[in-house]
Design a protein around this motif. Structure first.
Motif, short mmCIF file in Angstrom:
data_model
loop_
_atom_site.label_atom_id
_atom_site.label_comp_id
_atom_site.label_asym_id
_atom_site.label_seq_id
_atom_site.Cartn_x
_atom_site.Cartn_y
_atom_site.Cartn_z
N ALA A 1 -6.30 -9.04 1.57
CA ALA A 1 -7.47 -9.83 1.19
C ALA A 1 -8.76 -9.03 1.37
N LEU A 2 -8.73 -8.05 2.27
CA LEU A 2 -9.89 -7.18 2.50
C LEU A 2 -9.87 -5.94 1.61
N GLY A 3 -8.88 -5.87 0.70
CA GLY A 3 -8.86 -4.78 -0.27
C GLY A 3 -7.94 -3.63 0.04
N LEU A 4 -7.14 -3.73 1.12
CA LEU A 4 -6.22 -2.63 1.47
C LEU A 4 -4.82 -3.00 0.99
N HIS A 5 -4.28 -2.23 0.05
CA HIS A 5 -2.95 -2.50 -0.48
C HIS A 5 -1.91 -2.37 0.63
N PRO A 6 -0.85 -3.22 0.61
CA PRO A 6 0.15 -3.18 1.68
C PRO A 6 0.84 -1.83 1.82
N LEU A 7 0.96 -1.05 0.73
CA LEU A 7 1.56 0.28 0.87
C LEU A 7 0.67 1.20 1.70
N TRP A 8 -0.62 1.19 1.42
CA TRP A 8 -1.53 2.02 2.21
C TRP A 8 -1.65 1.49 3.63
N ALA A 9 -1.60 0.18 3.80
CA ALA A 9 -1.62 -0.39 5.14
C ALA A 9 -0.40 0.08 5.93
N THR A 10 0.77 0.05 5.29
CA THR A 10 1.99 0.52 5.95
C THR A 10 1.89 2.00 6.30
N ALA A 11 1.37 2.80 5.37
CA ALA A 11 1.24 4.24 5.62
C ALA A 11 0.33 4.50 6.81
N THR B 1 3.77 -9.48 1.62
CA THR B 1 2.34 -9.56 1.35
C THR B 1 2.06 -10.22 0.02
N VAL B 2 2.87 -9.93 -1.00
CA VAL B 2 2.58 -10.42 -2.36
C VAL B 2 3.45 -11.60 -2.76
N GLY B 3 4.47 -11.94 -1.95
CA GLY B 3 5.39 -13.01 -2.35
C GLY B 3 5.41 -14.17 -1.37
N ASP B 4 6.24 -15.16 -1.67
CA ASP B 4 6.47 -16.29 -0.78
C ASP B 4 7.27 -15.80 0.43
N VAL B 5 6.72 -15.99 1.62
CA VAL B 5 7.30 -15.38 2.83
C VAL B 5 8.72 -15.89 3.08
N VAL B 6 8.93 -17.19 2.96
CA VAL B 6 10.26 -17.75 3.21
C VAL B 6 11.28 -17.15 2.25
N LEU C 1 2.47 7.53 -6.16
CA LEU C 1 3.18 7.50 -7.44
C LEU C 1 2.74 6.30 -8.28
N GLY C 2 2.40 5.20 -7.62
CA GLY C 2 2.02 4.00 -8.35
C GLY C 2 0.53 3.84 -8.55
N SER C 3 -0.26 4.77 -8.02
CA SER C 3 -1.71 4.65 -8.12
C SER C 3 -2.14 4.73 -9.59
N GLY C 4 -3.11 3.93 -9.93
CA GLY C 4 -3.59 3.90 -11.30
C GLY C 4 -2.85 2.91 -12.17
N SER C 5 -1.72 2.37 -11.66
CA SER C 5 -0.98 1.38 -12.44
C SER C 5 -1.46 -0.01 -12.05
N ALA C 6 -0.97 -1.00 -12.79
CA ALA C 6 -1.34 -2.38 -12.47
C ALA C 6 -0.58 -2.90 -11.25
N VAL C 7 0.42 -2.14 -10.79
CA VAL C 7 1.23 -2.58 -9.65
C VAL C 7 0.57 -2.21 -8.33
N VAL C 8 0.04 -1.00 -8.23
CA VAL C 8 -0.61 -0.54 -7.00
C VAL C 8 -2.09 -0.35 -7.30
N VAL C 9 -2.89 -1.33 -6.89
CA VAL C 9 -4.33 -1.29 -7.13
C VAL C 9 -5.04 -1.27 -5.78
N GLN C 10 -5.77 -0.20 -5.49
CA GLN C 10 -6.56 -0.10 -4.28
C GLN C 10 -8.02 -0.32 -4.67
N SER C 11 -8.56 -1.48 -4.31
CA SER C 11 -9.86 -1.88 -4.84
C SER C 11 -11.04 -1.20 -4.15
#
Length: 299
Positions: free
Chosen positions: A34-44, A92-97, A202-212
């Motif tokens: 929500a603060l703009g950090l993609h979960p992949l970069w957060a994990t890294a 992060t992006v899906g329904d947790v349950v 690898l996913g940067s620049g795509s619609a899947v991995v967006v770092q705002s």
């Protein structure tokens, strides 16, 4: 726990702490997104800080690592890294349950992975568990307006791949049980950092991995919280797993599903419906049976 020794009680508490950390890890990851950090970069970032802390501790103690002698540690790095990529991104992006239930198909995948990686042919009981888990998967994924029960979102795919990677990770941990514990910890935390960063690049620049945004001061709190929590959870897991039978460890760790499901429903980010409950019950039944009737395919 009647009749439990103090050591047993503390060991169970350690496992519950680890399950609690993983069960609630979705919340700070969602806060960071929500603060703009993609979960992949957060994990890294989180796993990179954890890796650095462990490396400093090992260097201070002058512990022998042994990566040249045990090349399987590199495969552990990849498998555990993909596990974290799949799970952390999915919750992060899906329904947790839904994500947690699909991820916990891991005992079913373990039957096939142990056959492939360890040469353990599945027993009839193992095949029954596989059938139960896959039946639960079909129920969870099936939609009335869809002719086939297929993953319908990125989160579904990530959760399934994360669970499969987790099964491979567990098989590799068994195969590498004679390697130094410090080496396995470095491989797992290093894998989380490396594979998350690689996937993000690898996913940067795509619609899947967006770092705002590049930086937000608000990231510091959740990142430090996750880093401390994962380190504490790993230490607690090492303590508990070393003092309890493997089947007890596996059973206690299933409490992660409860922590994740209940917390996400209470906080209003997930819902329970009849299909999810029924399919989830079959998946969890298969997981419980893998503990109480392990057969040769579980270790």
């Amino acid at each position: 726990m009647p009749g439990a020794t103090p050591h047993t009680s503390w060991a169970v508490a350690g496992l519950l702490l680890n399950a609690f950390v993983w069960g609630l890890s979705w919340w700070p990851f969602k806060q960071l997104e929500a603060l703009g950090l993609h979960p992949l970069w957060a994990t890294a970032i989180v796993y990179g800080l954890s890796f650095a802390a462990i490396a400093l501790w090992i260097g201070h103690r002058r512990v022998h690592i042994g990566w040249r002698q045990h090349t399987g540690l590199w495969w552990l790095l990849i498998a555990s890294g993909l596990t974290n990529v799949g799970f952390n991104w999915a919750v992060t992006v899906g329904d947790v349950v839904r994500v947690v239930l699909l991820f916990y198909l891991m005992p079913a995948w373990s039957v096939l992975v142990a056959w492939w990686l360890l040469g353990d042919r599945p027993t009839p009981g193992a095949l029954l568990r596989l059938l139960l888990a896959l039946s639960g998967l079909v129920i969870v994924l099936h939609r009335p307006d869809s002719p086939w029960p297929v993953p319908e979102s990125l989160a579904d795919v990530l959760a399934l791949l994360g669970g499969l990677s987790f099964a491979v990770t567990n098989a590799l941990l068994f195969k590498l049980k004679d390697t130094p514990e410090s080496s396995r910890m470095l491989a797992m935390f290093g894998g989380g950092a490396f594979m998350a960063a690689l996937t993000a690049l690898l996913g940067s620049g795509s619609a899947v991995v967006v770092q705002s945004v590049l930086w937000q001061p608000g990231w510091i709190g959740p990142v430090l919280l996750l880093t401390f929590a994962f380190l504490a959870g790993n230490i607690a897991l090492q303590y508990g797993a070393a003092r309890l039978p493997a089947h007890t460890t596996a059973l206690v760790m299933l409490s992660e599903v409860v922590f994740a499901s209940v917390s996400s429903v209470i906080l209003g980010v997930s819902t329970w419906d009849l299909r999810t409950l029924l399919g989830g019950a079959l998946i969890l039944l298969a997981a419980v049976l893998s503990v109480v009737m392990p057969g040769r395919a579980q270790h």
